[in-house]
Design a protein around this motif. Structure first.
Motif, PDB file in Angstrom:
ATOM      1  N   LYS A 106       0.099 -35.833 -28.559  1.00  0.00           N
ATOM      2  CA  LYS A 106       0.664 -34.687 -27.850  1.00  0.00           C
ATOM      3  C   LYS A 106       2.050 -35.028 -27.319  1.00  0.00           C
ATOM      4  N   VAL A 107       2.977 -34.091 -27.501  1.00  0.00           N
ATOM      5  CA  VAL A 107       4.357 -34.294 -27.074  1.00  0.00           C
ATOM      6  C   VAL A 107       4.858 -33.039 -26.376  1.00  0.00           C
ATOM      7  N   GLN A 108       6.026 -33.150 -25.770  1.00  0.00           N
ATOM      8  CA  GLN A 108       6.730 -32.002 -25.211  1.00  0.00           C
ATOM      9  C   GLN A 108       8.114 -31.935 -25.818  1.00  0.00           C
ATOM     10  N   LEU A 109       8.513 -30.744 -26.192  1.00  0.00           N
ATOM     11  CA  LEU A 109       9.865 -30.500 -26.661  1.00  0.00           C
ATOM     12  C   LEU A 109      10.661 -29.999 -25.463  1.00  0.00           C
ATOM     13  N   VAL A 110      11.705 -30.712 -25.121  1.00  0.00           N
ATOM     14  CA  VAL A 110      12.477 -30.410 -23.916  1.00  0.00           C
ATOM     15  C   VAL A 110      13.857 -29.903 -24.303  1.00  0.00           C
ATOM     16  N   HIS A 111      14.270 -28.782 -23.685  1.00  0.00           N
ATOM     17  CA  HIS A 111      15.593 -28.227 -23.935  1.00  0.00           C
ATOM     18  C   HIS A 111      16.578 -28.882 -22.975  1.00  0.00           C
ATOM     19  N   VAL A 112      17.678 -29.428 -23.517  1.00  0.00           N
ATOM     20  CA  VAL A 112      18.713 -30.071 -22.707  1.00  0.00           C
ATOM     21  C   VAL A 112      20.029 -29.344 -22.946  1.00  0.00           C
ATOM     22  N   ALA A 170      11.814 -23.394 -30.640  1.00  0.00           N
ATOM     23  CA  ALA A 170      11.982 -24.824 -30.862  1.00  0.00           C
ATOM     24  C   ALA A 170      12.932 -25.093 -32.018  1.00  0.00           C
ATOM     25  N   ALA A 171      12.805 -24.305 -33.085  1.00  0.00           N
ATOM     26  CA  ALA A 171      13.695 -24.469 -34.236  1.00  0.00           C
ATOM     27  C   ALA A 171      15.149 -24.195 -33.845  1.00  0.00           C
ATOM     28  N   ALA A 172      15.387 -23.219 -32.971  1.00  0.00           N
ATOM     29  CA  ALA A 172      16.742 -22.908 -32.510  1.00  0.00           C
ATOM     30  C   ALA A 172      17.305 -24.073 -31.702  1.00  0.00           C
ATOM     31  N   TRP A 173      16.470 -24.712 -30.882  1.00  0.00           N
ATOM     32  CA  TRP A 173      16.913 -25.882 -30.113  1.00  0.00           C
ATOM     33  C   TRP A 173      17.302 -27.021 -31.052  1.00  0.00           C
TER      34      TRP A 173
END
Length: 214
Positions: free
Chosen positions: A139-145, A195-198
């Protein structure tokens, strides 16, 4: 005239009891060693082996597998040759490499991308890759920076970064020259496009979630 010459006396060598005992012990030890070796050779198990590369998520076919007879340690979990039909048609839960024994945990009957999910490929540079190896199911988290240049605005924000929960489906080997690793992450269908846009904007980072997913 000289008389007949008496032949030299040859005395029989006396064998010391200690040497005899040592010889008997060595013979006995050798016999035990041979017996143990014969038992190990005879106590073999027919198991399933991998004969062709199978990528994560691909369906395992009979042509991908073979059989071998090995002296198997009880601690090693391997699919028995008689159970080969039970693993054919399942999906590889990990990357399968030729020459290895097939373990029951390496195949699954479930699709790695479930209904209602989307798969987002994420390229990570060497400095962005966790020291902990990424494995399927993790399990992971996708983080927007913030994008480069957008962070130095002189303003500070207390808002928490946007995150998307995900699950590793596959992690590639590092690409020669660049070291970039591509990680396929399953997210909900609603979050997949974001997520794809990030990823496209270069504003996404991947972090490992806690073991319990919290």
């Amino acid at each position: 005239m000289a008389g007949p010459v008496a032949p030299p006396r040859v005395s029989a060598r006396r064998r010391r009891p200690g040497v005899i005992a040592l010889s008997l012990a060595l013979i006995a030890a050798g016999g035990v060693g041979v017996a143990v070796l014969l038992l190990q050779v005879g106590n073999r198990t027919d198991v399933v082996t991998v004969v062709r590369d199978v990528q994560v998520g691909e369906i395992v076919t009979e042509g991908d597998l073979g059989k071998a007879s090995v002296a198997l340690d009880p601690a090693v979990k391997a699919v028995r040759a008689g159970d080969l039909d039970s693993v054919v048609g399942r999906r590889a839960a990990v990357e399968l490499k030729p020459g290895s024994l097939l373990a029951p945990s390496q195949v699954t009957k479930d699709s790695l991308v479930k209904a209602g999910e989307q798969l987002v490929p994420i390229g990570l540079e060497p400095k962005q890759i966790p020291a902990t190896a990424l494995v399927p199911g993790q399990k992971v988290q996708l983080v927007h920076v913030p994008a480069q240049g957008a962070a130095d605005t002189g303003e500070k924000s207390d808002a928490a970064p946007q995150t998307i929960d995900g699950r590793v489906v596959k992690a590639s080997s590092a690409a020669p020259g660049t070291g970039i690793v591509v990680v396929d992450v399953a997210t909900s269908a609603e979050e997949g496009p974001r997520a794809a846009a990030w990823v496209a904007a270069g504003t996404l980072r991947l972090v490992l979630a806690a073991p319990d997913g919290s």
